[in-house]
Write a protein that holds these residues in place. Structure first.
Motif, PDB file in Angstrom:
ATOM      1  N   SER A   1      -9.267  -0.947 -11.360  1.00 44.79           N
ATOM      2  CA  SER A   1      -8.773  -0.563 -10.141  1.00 44.79           C
ATOM      3  C   SER A   1      -7.462   0.444 -10.378  1.00 44.79           C
ATOM      4  O   SER A   1      -7.361   1.280  -9.473  1.00 44.79           O
ATOM      5  CB  SER A   1      -8.086  -1.981  -9.292  1.00 44.79           C
ATOM      6  N   THR A   2      -6.646   0.149 -11.505  1.00 50.74           N
ATOM      7  CA  THR A   2      -5.679   1.111 -11.768  1.00 50.74           C
ATOM      8  C   THR A   2      -6.317   2.382 -11.999  1.00 50.74           C
ATOM      9  O   THR A   2      -5.756   3.406 -11.707  1.00 50.74           O
ATOM     10  CB  THR A   2      -5.047   0.377 -12.877  1.00 50.74           C
TER      11      THR A   2
ATOM     12  N   ARG B   1      -6.962   4.188  -8.740  1.00 49.25           N
ATOM     13  CA  ARG B   1      -5.813   4.487  -8.216  1.00 49.25           C
ATOM     14  C   ARG B   1      -5.410   5.830  -8.645  1.00 49.25           C
ATOM     15  O   ARG B   1      -4.748   6.737  -7.921  1.00 49.25           O
ATOM     16  CB  ARG B   1      -4.760   3.355  -7.787  1.00 49.25           C
TER      17      ARG B   1
ATOM     18  N   VAL C   1      -3.140   7.986  -5.593  1.00 47.80           N
ATOM     19  CA  VAL C   1      -2.448   6.691  -4.891  1.00 47.80           C
ATOM     20  C   VAL C   1      -1.288   6.595  -6.133  1.00 47.80           C
ATOM     21  O   VAL C   1      -0.354   5.964  -5.575  1.00 47.80           O
ATOM     22  CB  VAL C   1      -3.372   5.864  -4.520  1.00 47.80           C
ATOM     23  N   GLN C   2      -1.552   6.367  -7.196  1.00 50.46           N
ATOM     24  CA  GLN C   2      -0.753   5.965  -8.275  1.00 50.46           C
ATOM     25  C   GLN C   2      -0.497   6.914  -9.359  1.00 50.46           C
ATOM     26  O   GLN C   2      -1.434   7.246 -10.011  1.00 50.46           O
ATOM     27  CB  GLN C   2      -0.998   4.544  -8.874  1.00 50.46           C
TER      28      GLN C   2
ATOM     29  N   MET D   1     -10.776   7.344  -0.729  1.00 52.25           N
ATOM     30  CA  MET D   1     -10.791   5.961  -1.541  1.00 52.25           C
ATOM     31  C   MET D   1     -10.925   4.842  -0.546  1.00 52.25           C
ATOM     32  O   MET D   1     -10.132   4.497   0.349  1.00 52.25           O
ATOM     33  CB  MET D   1      -9.279   5.766  -2.425  1.00 52.25           C
TER      34      MET D   1
ATOM     35  N   ASP E   1      -9.969   1.128  -0.919  1.00 52.56           N
ATOM     36  CA  ASP E   1      -9.083   0.063  -1.691  1.00 52.56           C
ATOM     37  C   ASP E   1      -9.730  -1.264  -1.479  1.00 52.56           C
ATOM     38  O   ASP E   1     -10.289  -1.596  -0.773  1.00 52.56           O
ATOM     39  CB  ASP E   1      -7.538   0.267  -1.505  1.00 52.56           C
ATOM     40  N   GLN E   2      -9.118  -2.229  -2.314  1.00 46.68           N
ATOM     41  CA  GLN E   2      -9.397  -3.795  -2.210  1.00 46.68           C
ATOM     42  C   GLN E   2      -8.712  -4.000  -0.999  1.00 46.68           C
ATOM     43  O   GLN E   2      -8.843  -5.205  -0.476  1.00 46.68           O
ATOM     44  CB  GLN E   2      -9.182  -4.618  -3.550  1.00 46.68           C
ATOM     45  N   ARG E   3      -7.519  -3.697  -0.446  1.00 49.65           N
ATOM     46  CA  ARG E   3      -6.934  -3.792   0.619  1.00 49.65           C
ATOM     47  C   ARG E   3      -7.098  -3.130   1.771  1.00 49.65           C
ATOM     48  O   ARG E   3      -7.298  -1.934   1.764  1.00 49.65           O
ATOM     49  CB  ARG E   3      -5.221  -3.514   0.497  1.00 49.65           C
ATOM     50  N   ASP E   4      -7.719  -3.813   2.681  1.00 51.94           N
ATOM     51  CA  ASP E   4      -8.254  -3.219   4.042  1.00 51.94           C
ATOM     52  C   ASP E   4      -7.268  -2.857   5.075  1.00 51.94           C
ATOM     53  O   ASP E   4      -7.045  -4.040   6.055  1.00 51.94           O
ATOM     54  CB  ASP E   4      -9.479  -3.960   4.456  1.00 51.94           C
TER      55      ASP E   4
ATOM     56  N   ARG F   1     -13.706  -5.597   5.807  1.00 55.36           N
ATOM     57  CA  ARG F   1     -14.137  -4.960   4.979  1.00 55.36           C
ATOM     58  C   ARG F   1     -15.326  -3.949   5.124  1.00 55.36           C
ATOM     59  O   ARG F   1     -15.149  -2.736   4.844  1.00 55.36           O
ATOM     60  CB  ARG F   1     -14.456  -5.825   3.795  1.00 55.36           C
TER      61      ARG F   1
ATOM     62  N   ASP G   1     -13.829   0.998  -4.500  1.00 54.01           N
ATOM     63  CA  ASP G   1     -13.186  -0.440  -5.383  1.00 54.01           C
ATOM     64  C   ASP G   1     -13.893  -1.678  -4.524  1.00 54.01           C
ATOM     65  O   ASP G   1     -13.509  -2.035  -3.324  1.00 54.01           O
ATOM     66  CB  ASP G   1     -11.636  -0.563  -5.335  1.00 54.01           C
TER      67      ASP G   1
END
Length: 596
Positions: A44-45, A48, A53-54, A71, A73-76, A128, A146
């Motif tokens: 995941s890193t 990102r 994102v990172q 992207m 992400d795992q956070r919706d 999701r 992801d």
């Protein structure tokens, strides 16, 4: 092939741990890349960092000018508002409803989601799918996903694979996806990146090719990790003996694969396992006889009869809410039927892995190996006696992690430990409810290897098509009508049954009664809805045809650009099609409200 995205000597550390150490890689137009690796390795890193994102601690990420990237992400994070707001923002319905690709996304991901509902009322799985839909309706060249298959059932995963294959095989762009769904990796990806120990190894092909390449690299380098090699070879042998749709793909050199597995036996010896299971269980295991179960006003199981014998290995598939978990609760004895009975053999010992892992809260302060030793210090698997420490190691716990307190484990590690607790109890009937949740591909292979030598009756409920085909000998389906159906053709037969059922529902006869009007008589009747859905399907077919005709006309205009008369004639045809399309789009908006 145009270069879209790249990483140049990227380094990133999290605390004292280096997740990416001088990683360089590139993403070109047309590539579909699957990212695999152990939990916590940095998959995941990596996504990102590639998405911007990172930022990396060192090195740089480059992107071709003008390339649009999105992207998942795992956070919706859906913000506030309705489902339609989350997907389409402030766009009016007529701006997106006429696009067949967008309508396909709605149908594929949101069949049971009320698009007018507030996103705050949605379940985790619905959130999701809404987040995924919001990304897929856009026109970005690069998609970074992801775990997009989380919360999708077998049909949803198959739809997503078909959608992405069509999108990136016909048009420009590229895909990078992290997923533990190995069937999805094989169906979609043309390249594989393995993230491990700060590095990213690159392989050609999907999951099957990746397994072969790892096994070949291990052999060529004369690696001494015999257990790891044997496991890879065993999985490769199954891949080569598996479904024709998988093995016929020219994703790796067939000669090399055959040479590597020439002496490899089948993953399981069904006759020996059946003999051992019969010795442990006798002839009677579990008999479901005329069982009916109703919950929440719905009949989930309607006069179901199912007989399970010693050594039977069944996979259970079905639509969400059809009663798969309810069926496991019946078999385990946690639920009594409303009618009928579940007859158990005298020697039956049932163990059930549930979707939650709350059973570990009571041992939160113990270390992993201590939890297993508390159940039993040794267990026989595949004819070999394993100590608790060996069993823990076999299912992916390193020596350090085996000494870790349970309260400090990740979700995937807690799931592995729950399964180990069940296995050391040496049950003879094992019920697994979504056992692949939070597990990486290597751990899944180790789990399958462990189950290969387990002599007992096995029932697996899972959306992981690869696992079902790998560890089960037969599949059954709950189609939402209360009945349990045998699937001689496996998951493919289930998908075909669902396709036929959905087409039948869309095209079933039913004309509104004379003088009725769905817009003025309140809620539409069932006949109104059926007729509207039939009309929606007809309009969508014609809109798709018009889109193809318009594309062909544009191509002909480009070819005959110097022929003024031909261009005028073609332009007139285009205007006629455009007028028809506008009428159909207005009609679609009207009947779609009735169709729901």
């Amino acid at each position: 092939m145009a270069h879209l995205l790249g990483a140049d000597r990227v380094t990133l550390a999290l605390g004292t741990r280096v997740l990416l150490d001088g990683v360089s890689l590139g993403l070109d137009d047309g590539q579909r890349v699957g990212v695999v690796g152990p939990n916590g390795a940095g998959k995941s890193t990596l996504l990102r960092v590639l998405a911007g994102v990172q930022g990396p601690d060192d090195g740089r990420v480059t992107r071709a000018g003008g390339v649009r990237l999105a992207m998942l992400d795992q956070r919706d994070d859906l913000g506030s508002g309705t489902v339609l707001d989350a997907i389409h923002g402030t766009a009016d319905a007529h701006e997106w409803a006429s696009d067949p690709r967008i309508r396909a996304v709605h149908a594929g991901l949101l069949p049971d989601v009320d698009v007018t509902a507030d996103v705050s009322t949605l379940s985790g799985g619905q959130r999701r799918r809404v987040a995924l839909a919001a990304l897929l309706v856009r026109d970005d060249e690069v998609l970074v996903l992801d775990e997009p298959t989380n919360h999708l059932d077998v049909e949803g995963v198959a739809w997503l694979a078909a959608h992405l294959n069509q999108r990136f095989s016909r048009g420009p762009g590229a895909l990078v996806v992290v997923t533990h769904d190995r069937w999805f990796l094989d169906a979609v990806c043309t390249r594989t990146w393995e993230v491990h120990d700060g590095a990213v190894d690159q392989y050609e092909g999907g999951y099957a090719a990746y397994v072969l390449a790892r096994a070949e690299r291990a052999r060529t380098a004369a690696v001494t990790e015999e257990k790891r090699q044997n496991l890879l070879r065993k999985e490769l042998a199954w891949l080569r003996r598996g479904a024709p749709a998988r093995t016929s793909k020219p994703k790796f050199r067939i000669d090399a694969a055959n040479a590597l597995i020439a002496d490899e036996p089948p993953p399981r010896d069904p006759l020996e396992l059946s003999r051992m299971a019969t010795a442990r269980l006798g002839k009677d295991v579990l008999d479901v006889e005329g069982v009916t179960v109703a919950l929440g006003g719905r009949t989930l199981l309607d006069d179901v009869t199912w007989r399970l014998g010693p050594g039977d290995r069944y996979g259970v598939v079905g639509v969400n809410g059809a009663g798969k978990t309810t069926l496991l609760r019946l078999l385990s004895g946690r639920l009594a039927p409303d009618a009928g009975r579940v007859k158990r053999g005298k020697t039956v010992q049932v163990a059930e892995l549930r979707q939650d892992v709350e059973d570990l809260d009571e041992v939160a302060d113990l270390r992993v190996v201590e939890v297993v030793e508390a159940e039993k210090r040794s267990v026989v698997v595949g004819g070999k006696e394993l100590t608790a420490a060996q069993l823990v190691e076999r299912l992916g716990f390193t020596r350090d992690r085996a000494r870790t307190p349970v309260k400090d484990l990740s979700g995937g590690e807690r799931r592995r430990l729950s399964l180990l607790r069940l296995l050391v109890g040496e049950p003879n009937v094992l019920l697994l409810d979504e056992p692949t949740n939070d597990l990486d591909t290597d751990t899944l292979a180790a789990l399958e290897d462990l189950l290969d030598g387990w002599p007992g009756t096995l029932i697996v409920v899972s959306h992981d098509r690869y696992l079902l085909e790998r560890v089960c000998d037969r599949q059954v389906a709950l189609l939402g009508d209360g009945h349990l159906r045998d699937l001689p053709g496996g998951v493919e037969e289930y998908l075909e049954l669902r396709r036929v059922a959905l087409e039948g529902a869309a095209s079933s006869s039913g004309t509104p009664a004379a003088g009725t009007d769905a817009t003025t008589t309140g809620s539409p009747s069932a006949a109104d809805v059926r007729a509207a859905r039939k009309e929606v399907a007809r309009i969508e077919r014609r809109l798709a045809k018009i889109a193809d005709l318009e594309s062909a006309l544009h191509a002909r205009m480009a070819e005959q650009a110097t022929d003024h008369e031909a261009v005028q004639r073609l332009d007139a045809e285009l205007r006629t099609l455009a007028a028809e399309r506008e009428e159909l789009e207005e009609a679609w908006l009207e009947v779609a409200d009735v169709a729901g």
